[in-house]
Structures are given as structure tokens and as C-alpha cells.
Design an enzyme around this catalytic site. Structure first.
Site, PDB file in Angstrom:
ATOM      1  N   MET A  68       0.798  -1.222   0.000  1.00 37.55           N
ATOM      2  CA  MET A  68       0.000   0.000   0.000  1.00 37.55           C
ATOM      3  C   MET A  68       0.837   1.283   0.000  1.00 37.55           C
ATOM      4  O   MET A  68       0.306   2.376   0.131  1.00 37.55           O
ATOM      5  CB  MET A  68      -0.954   0.020   1.206  1.00 37.55           C
ATOM      6  CG  MET A  68      -1.931  -1.136   1.221  1.00 37.55           C
ATOM      7  SD  MET A  68      -2.861  -1.247  -0.300  1.00 37.55           S
ATOM      8  CE  MET A  68      -3.624  -2.832  -0.086  1.00 37.55           C
ATOM      9  N   CYS A  69       2.149   1.153  -0.160  1.00 36.81           N
ATOM     10  CA  CYS A  69       3.005   2.333  -0.222  1.00 36.81           C
ATOM     11  C   CYS A  69       2.972   2.949  -1.609  1.00 36.81           C
ATOM     12  O   CYS A  69       2.963   2.241  -2.614  1.00 36.81           O
ATOM     13  CB  CYS A  69       4.452   1.956   0.124  1.00 36.81           C
ATOM     14  SG  CYS A  69       4.705   1.634   1.864  1.00 36.81           S
ATOM     15  N   HIS A  70       2.979   4.276  -1.642  1.00 36.83           N
ATOM     16  CA  HIS A  70       3.009   5.004  -2.902  1.00 36.83           C
ATOM     17  C   HIS A  70       4.448   5.125  -3.401  1.00 36.83           C
ATOM     18  O   HIS A  70       5.362   5.306  -2.589  1.00 36.83           O
ATOM     19  CB  HIS A  70       2.434   6.419  -2.716  1.00 36.83           C
ATOM     20  CG  HIS A  70       0.988   6.431  -2.374  1.00 36.83           C
ATOM     21  ND1 HIS A  70       0.522   6.221  -1.095  1.00 36.83           N
ATOM     22  CD2 HIS A  70      -0.102   6.623  -3.152  1.00 36.83           C
ATOM     23  CE1 HIS A  70      -0.798   6.273  -1.093  1.00 36.83           C
ATOM     24  NE2 HIS A  70      -1.203   6.517  -2.322  1.00 36.83           N
ATOM     25  N   MET A  78       7.846   4.433   5.969  1.00 36.09           N
ATOM     26  CA  MET A  78       8.069   3.071   5.484  1.00 36.09           C
ATOM     27  C   MET A  78       9.380   2.962   4.712  1.00 36.09           C
ATOM     28  O   MET A  78      10.065   1.939   4.782  1.00 36.09           O
ATOM     29  CB  MET A  78       6.892   2.600   4.622  1.00 36.09           C
ATOM     30  CG  MET A  78       5.600   2.435   5.410  1.00 36.09           C
ATOM     31  SD  MET A  78       5.768   1.391   6.880  1.00 36.09           S
ATOM     32  CE  MET A  78       6.334  -0.132   6.171  1.00 36.09           C
ATOM     33  N   GLU A  79       9.737   4.022   4.007  1.00 37.12           N
ATOM     34  CA  GLU A  79      11.005   4.015   3.288  1.00 37.12           C
ATOM     35  C   GLU A  79      12.180   3.963   4.254  1.00 37.12           C
ATOM     36  O   GLU A  79      13.158   3.233   4.008  1.00 37.12           O
ATOM     37  CB  GLU A  79      11.090   5.248   2.374  1.00 37.12           C
ATOM     38  CG  GLU A  79      10.209   5.174   1.148  1.00 37.12           C
ATOM     39  CD  GLU A  79       8.713   5.342   1.404  1.00 37.12           C
ATOM     40  OE1 GLU A  79       7.919   5.059   0.493  1.00 37.12           O
ATOM     41  OE2 GLU A  79       8.312   5.749   2.528  1.00 37.12           O
ATOM     42  N   ASP A  92      23.795 -11.023   5.422  1.00 33.12           N
ATOM     43  CA  ASP A  92      24.114 -11.819   4.239  1.00 33.12           C
ATOM     44  C   ASP A  92      25.611 -11.828   3.962  1.00 33.12           C
ATOM     45  O   ASP A  92      26.185 -12.869   3.648  1.00 33.12           O
ATOM     46  CB  ASP A  92      23.360 -11.283   3.023  1.00 33.12           C
ATOM     47  CG  ASP A  92      23.701 -12.057   1.763  1.00 33.12           C
ATOM     48  OD1 ASP A  92      23.541 -13.291   1.759  1.00 33.12           O
ATOM     49  OD2 ASP A  92      24.150 -11.424   0.779  1.00 33.12           O
TER      50      ASP A  92
END
Length: 162
Positions: free
Chosen positions: A75-77, A117-118, A132
Site C-alpha cells: 500500500m506504499c506510494h 516506510m522508506e 548476508d
């Protein structure tokens, strides 16, 4: 009760329309950490990890993650980011064999929706990249906690973790 914003009239998921929202400068800072062993710490500090410069690669991965957040969080733009900065800071207690790298990310944009969110995605991807690149020297690394430290701009106003 407030109306659910991410569902359409049929109760199905939708991305919120932000076209009527006013652009403003928006920032977000997020953090996470990676707890690792002495061998991994020494590899990072001495630049002897077989996969290369751990922080350089992790930093690029975090920036890429911030730029691509809308591709992995439904749902992120998609946003035009104006800046992404990632910093690393060590917390070391050699007596307790405690080696931890703190990752702090700041993301900026000018637009109709925030960049929390970013920032969180960038912090997470940075930590996962460290894992990793270093897992051959120890898989017992611990990632987290991951959290939003602060955000500015937008209708909901500023936020700072207390």
C-alpha cells in the site's frame, strides 16, 4: 469509529488516493541494529570480509530499498525521494564479547505522503545485507529492534519516539 481507508466499497484492499493532499517536506528517521561476534566485527573493521566492504554494500542496499519500498510494501506510494542517508555506529564491550552496529537511516521527500516506510525498509535491508555478507563467519547474528525514531511533515504532524 473511523472509516477504514485502505478498503474499497467491496471491502477489498486499495491504495489510498493522495492526489488531494498538499505537498510538504517530509522526513523520517529509523533505526535497527545487528549484534554480531568478534570475528565479524574484526572483518568489517579490517576490510577482510570475503564479499567485500560490508558497510559500503549494506549502505547501497539500504538506499536501493528506500527507493523501491513501494515495490515490496503493497500500500506504499511510489515516491520521489530527495535524500537517503545511512550511518553506522559501533557499541563494543570486549569484556562481555558484545559487538553491535547501530544503523540509523534518514529519508527525505517533498510530497503528499510520508517516508516512514522508506526509512524502516532501508534500515531493515541494510541490516539484512550485513547479515548476508557476514553469515559465513557466524549465523548467530541478531537483527533488531527496528523502529521509527521520528517523522516530520504532513497532516498528522511531527512524531518523535520518547
Amino acid at each position: 469509529m473511523s472509516e477504514l481507508t485502505h478498503f474499497n466499497a467491496q471491502g477489498r484492499a486499495k491504495m489510498v488516493d493522495v492526489s488531494d493532499k498538499q505537498d510538504s517536506v517530509r522526513t523520517a528517521r529509523a533505526t535497527t541494529s545487528v549484534l554480531l561476534n568478534k570475528t565479524i566485527y574484526e572483518q568489517i573493521k579490517e576490510g577482510t570480509n570475503k564479499k567485500g566492504d560490508v558497510f559500503a554494500v549494506a549502505q547501497v542496499a539500504g538506499i536501493m530499498a528506500a527507493k523501491n519500498t513501494s515495490q515490496i510494501i503493497p500500500m506504499c506510494h511510489p515516491l520521489a525521494l530527495s535524500g537517503v542517508d545511512i550511518e553506522f555506529q559501533w557499541t563494543i564491550d570486549k569484556e562481555k564479547n558484545h559487538f553491535e552496529v547501530l544503523i540509523t537511516v534518514e529519508v527525505k521527500t517533498k510530497g503528499p505522503t510520508g517516508v516512514e516506510m522508506e526509512a524502516l525498509t532501508a534500515a531493515s535491508a541494510t541490516a539484512l545485507t550485513i547479515y548476508d555478507m557476514c553469515k559465513a563467519a557466524g549465523k548467530e547474528m541478531i537483527i533488531g529492534p527496528t523502529m521509527l525514531l521520528q517523522k516530520t511533515g504532513g497532516k498528522s504532524g511531527d512524531y518523535a519516539r520518547s
